[in-house]
Design a protein around this motif. Structure first.
Motif, mmCIF file in Angstrom:
data_model
loop_
_atom_site.group_PDB
_atom_site.id
_atom_site.type_symbol
_atom_site.label_atom_id
_atom_site.label_comp_id
_atom_site.label_asym_id
_atom_site.label_seq_id
_atom_site.Cartn_x
_atom_site.Cartn_y
_atom_site.Cartn_z
ATOM 1 N N ALA A 211 0.825 -1.204 0.000
ATOM 2 C CA ALA A 211 0.000 0.000 0.000
ATOM 3 C C ALA A 211 0.859 1.253 0.000
ATOM 4 O O ALA A 211 0.526 2.262 -0.645
ATOM 5 N N GLU A 212 1.989 1.219 0.692
ATOM 6 C CA GLU A 212 2.883 2.369 0.745
ATOM 7 C C GLU A 212 3.403 2.731 -0.646
ATOM 8 O O GLU A 212 3.427 3.910 -1.028
ATOM 9 N N GLU A 213 3.832 1.724 -1.394
ATOM 10 C CA GLU A 213 4.328 1.973 -2.745
ATOM 11 C C GLU A 213 3.226 2.551 -3.634
ATOM 12 O O GLU A 213 3.444 3.526 -4.373
ATOM 13 N N TYR B 199 -3.240 -4.897 -13.214
ATOM 14 C CA TYR B 199 -2.452 -5.838 -12.422
ATOM 15 C C TYR B 199 -1.379 -6.514 -13.280
ATOM 16 O O TYR B 199 -1.342 -6.356 -14.513
ATOM 17 N N SER B 200 -0.506 -7.260 -12.631
ATOM 18 C CA SER B 200 0.618 -7.885 -13.337
ATOM 19 C C SER B 200 0.152 -8.890 -14.385
ATOM 20 O O SER B 200 0.872 -9.159 -15.348
ATOM 21 N N ASP B 201 -1.063 -9.452 -14.202
ATOM 22 C CA ASP B 201 -1.592 -10.387 -15.197
ATOM 23 C C ASP B 201 -2.391 -9.668 -16.284
ATOM 24 O O ASP B 201 -3.105 -10.306 -17.056
ATOM 25 N N PHE B 202 -2.280 -8.317 -16.314
ATOM 26 C CA PHE B 202 -2.929 -7.451 -17.294
ATOM 27 C C PHE B 202 -4.445 -7.321 -17.093
ATOM 28 O O PHE B 202 -5.126 -6.699 -17.903
ATOM 29 N N ARG B 203 -4.960 -7.901 -16.025
ATOM 30 C CA ARG B 203 -6.352 -7.640 -15.677
ATOM 31 C C ARG B 203 -6.473 -6.184 -15.267
ATOM 32 O O ARG B 203 -5.593 -5.644 -14.610
ATOM 33 N N GLN B 204 -7.562 -5.537 -15.653
ATOM 34 C CA GLN B 204 -7.694 -4.100 -15.427
ATOM 35 C C GLN B 204 -9.051 -3.780 -14.820
ATOM 36 O O GLN B 204 -10.067 -4.356 -15.204
ATOM 37 N N ILE B 205 -9.075 -2.839 -13.876
ATOM 38 C CA ILE B 205 -10.329 -2.391 -13.278
ATOM 39 C C ILE B 205 -10.339 -0.865 -13.225
ATOM 40 O O ILE B 205 -9.287 -0.227 -13.269
ATOM 41 N N ILE C 214 -6.280 -4.568 -1.950
ATOM 42 C CA ILE C 214 -4.871 -4.525 -2.356
ATOM 43 C C ILE C 214 -4.035 -5.594 -1.657
ATOM 44 O O ILE C 214 -2.805 -5.566 -1.719
ATOM 45 N N ASP C 215 -4.687 -6.516 -0.993
ATOM 46 C CA ASP C 215 -3.951 -7.609 -0.351
ATOM 47 C C ASP C 215 -3.565 -8.649 -1.390
ATOM 48 O O ASP C 215 -4.390 -9.089 -2.198
ATOM 49 N N ASP C 216 -2.316 -9.033 -1.367
ATOM 50 C CA ASP C 216 -1.812 -10.105 -2.245
ATOM 51 C C ASP C 216 -2.034 -9.799 -3.726
ATOM 52 O O ASP C 216 -2.381 -10.688 -4.513
ATOM 53 N N VAL C 217 -1.852 -8.539 -4.115
ATOM 54 C CA VAL C 217 -1.952 -8.190 -5.532
ATOM 55 C C VAL C 217 -0.639 -7.561 -5.984
ATOM 56 O O VAL C 217 0.126 -7.020 -5.176
ATOM 57 N N LYS C 218 -0.401 -7.635 -7.282
ATOM 58 C CA LYS C 218 0.763 -7.006 -7.890
ATOM 59 C C LYS C 218 0.257 -6.029 -8.945
ATOM 60 O O LYS C 218 -0.437 -6.422 -9.879
ATOM 61 N N VAL C 219 0.599 -4.755 -8.767
ATOM 62 C CA VAL C 219 0.059 -3.701 -9.623
ATOM 63 C C VAL C 219 1.109 -3.232 -10.623
ATOM 64 O O VAL C 219 2.222 -2.862 -10.244
ATOM 65 N N ARG C 220 0.718 -3.243 -11.890
ATOM 66 C CA ARG C 220 1.615 -2.856 -12.983
ATOM 67 C C ARG C 220 1.424 -1.386 -13.370
ATOM 68 O O ARG C 220 2.370 -0.712 -13.771
ATOM 69 N N LEU C 221 0.199 -0.886 -13.249
ATOM 70 C CA LEU C 221 -0.124 0.468 -13.700
ATOM 71 C C LEU C 221 -1.166 1.086 -12.786
ATOM 72 O O LEU C 221 -2.086 0.403 -12.314
ATOM 73 N N LEU C 222 -1.036 2.400 -12.546
ATOM 74 C CA LEU C 222 -2.048 3.169 -11.833
ATOM 75 C C LEU C 222 -2.354 4.427 -12.627
ATOM 76 O O LEU C 222 -1.458 5.016 -13.258
#
Length: 369
Positions: A265-267, A299-305, A334-342
């Protein structure tokens, strides 16, 4: 005996700069001239995306929106360059100044592309072909860049024409030859026809404008919905859309793709703060506030919301935008997720009080975002 009034056609020019970003880089850096240049994300690591490529790189099949990794496979000798948007904006502003010598009816589509209506031109030249020729020459002489131009009686045909003789091309398609031209056009070249629609058309045996012309307007609507009526008209050379010099901004924002996945969350919050600052600068540039704040997460798997929140009154301050974006992110889980883009954007705009423009600024310059 009554006199039949002559049909008055619009005079529309579509100007499209040739490999704009790459051409600016080659102009400003002599060592890049004649070499395959790729402007965009670097291929190292996770890799980025090609924004544009010089014609030397395009010979190898490198195209915009292609992954940088794929580009280097096609052209191992390519020189990859990070975009310099300030330089492109400066050049774009000077190009628009050239346009204004001839007309104020200018509809910018991007930094490197615009429609001009020269039905009534400022200098009384009268010929759209001559105006396009002069614009191209001025761009060459004053900016050492090349542009291609399409000239016709409507926007759609002018845009298609500008792509025919690239680079440094000029193509005129007059009223008497439009329908014959449209009949030869592949369906994927028609405005609004994407890959899915093009495939659907081809499965129906519709490969060119001539094939589309066989269908009635009702049949076009039955197969392609509202767009079908537009296709029915455009294949007959009918496009009544005016050049719109003041296109309404529907949304405004910023986003960032990270070199590594964010996991805490900090990042994520730290990156949202940076993105919010960029959004604020762009809102101030356009003197806008928005009633809807939208968060975009990939997300890292390219899923987008996307998640949004609306307000009864427009907002446009840094604290509110950053805070709401963080709340939307937290609510998305945001638990246990990897975010590629914001990304953060504002829409549903309301105007704010006009600010004083400092001397020397240019609020009417073509903008990238």
């Amino acid at each position: 005996m009554e006199t039949v009034p002559a049909i008055t056609h619009r005079k529309i020019i579509h100007i499209d700069m040739d490999a704009f970003y790459a051409s600016v880089e080659q102009r400003d850096n002599p060592e890049y001239r004649g070499k395959p240049i790729v402007v965009g994300g670097l291929p190292q690591g996770r890799g980025g995306v090609v924004a544009t490529a010089s014609y030397e790189a395009r010979k190898f099949g490198v195209r915009s929106a292609m992954s940088s990794k794929r580009a280097v496979q096609l052209c191992p000798q390519a020189i990859f360059i990070r975009p310099r948007f300030d330089a492109y904006k400066e050049a774009s502003g000077r190009i628009r100044e050239i346009f204004h010598r001839y007309t104020d009816l200018i509809e910018p589509l991007s930094l490197d592309e615009a429609y001009l209506d020269v039905t009534e031109d400022k200098l009384g030249i009268g010929s759209a072909i001559e105006i396009a020729t002069q614009i191209k020459q001025a761009i060459r002489d004053e900016l050492q860049l090349t542009a291609s131009a399409g000239v016709s009686i409507n926007k759609f045909v002018a845009k298609i024409a500008s792509d025919i003789n690239k680079p440094d091309g000029l193509k005129f398609i007059g009223p008497s030859s439009i329908e014959a031209f449209m009949e030869t056009l592949p369906v994927e070249k028609f405005y609004g026809v994407g890959k899915v629609t093009a495939e659907k058309m081809k499965k129906m045996g519709l490969h060119t404008g001539a094939d589309l012309k066989r269908l009635t307007e009702d049949e076009m609507s039955q197969h392609f919905g509202k767009a079908g009526r537009f296709y029915y008209q455009i294949v007959r050379g009918i496009d009544d859309r005016p050049v719109q010099p003041h296109r309404e901004t529907k949304s405004l924002g910023a986003e960032d793709t990270f070199p590594y996945d964010l996991t805490t969350a900090e990042e994520m919050n730290a990156e949202l703060d940076k993105i919010a600052e960029t959004v604020i600068k762009r809102l101030q540039r356009y003197e806008l506030q928005g009633r809807t704040i939208t968060l975009k997460v990939k997300y890292s798997d390219f899923r987008q919301i996307t998640r949004n929140r609306s307000f009864t009154k427009p907002v446009g301050d840094l604290d509110t935008i950053a805070t709401i974006a963080k709340e939307l992110l937290l609510a998305s889980g945001i638990d246990d997720v990897k975010v590629r883009l914001l990304g953060i954007s504002l829409s549903n705009f309301g105007e704010i009080e006009p600010r004083i423009i400092s001397k020397g600024s240019d609020p009417d310059q073509l903008k990238l975002f």
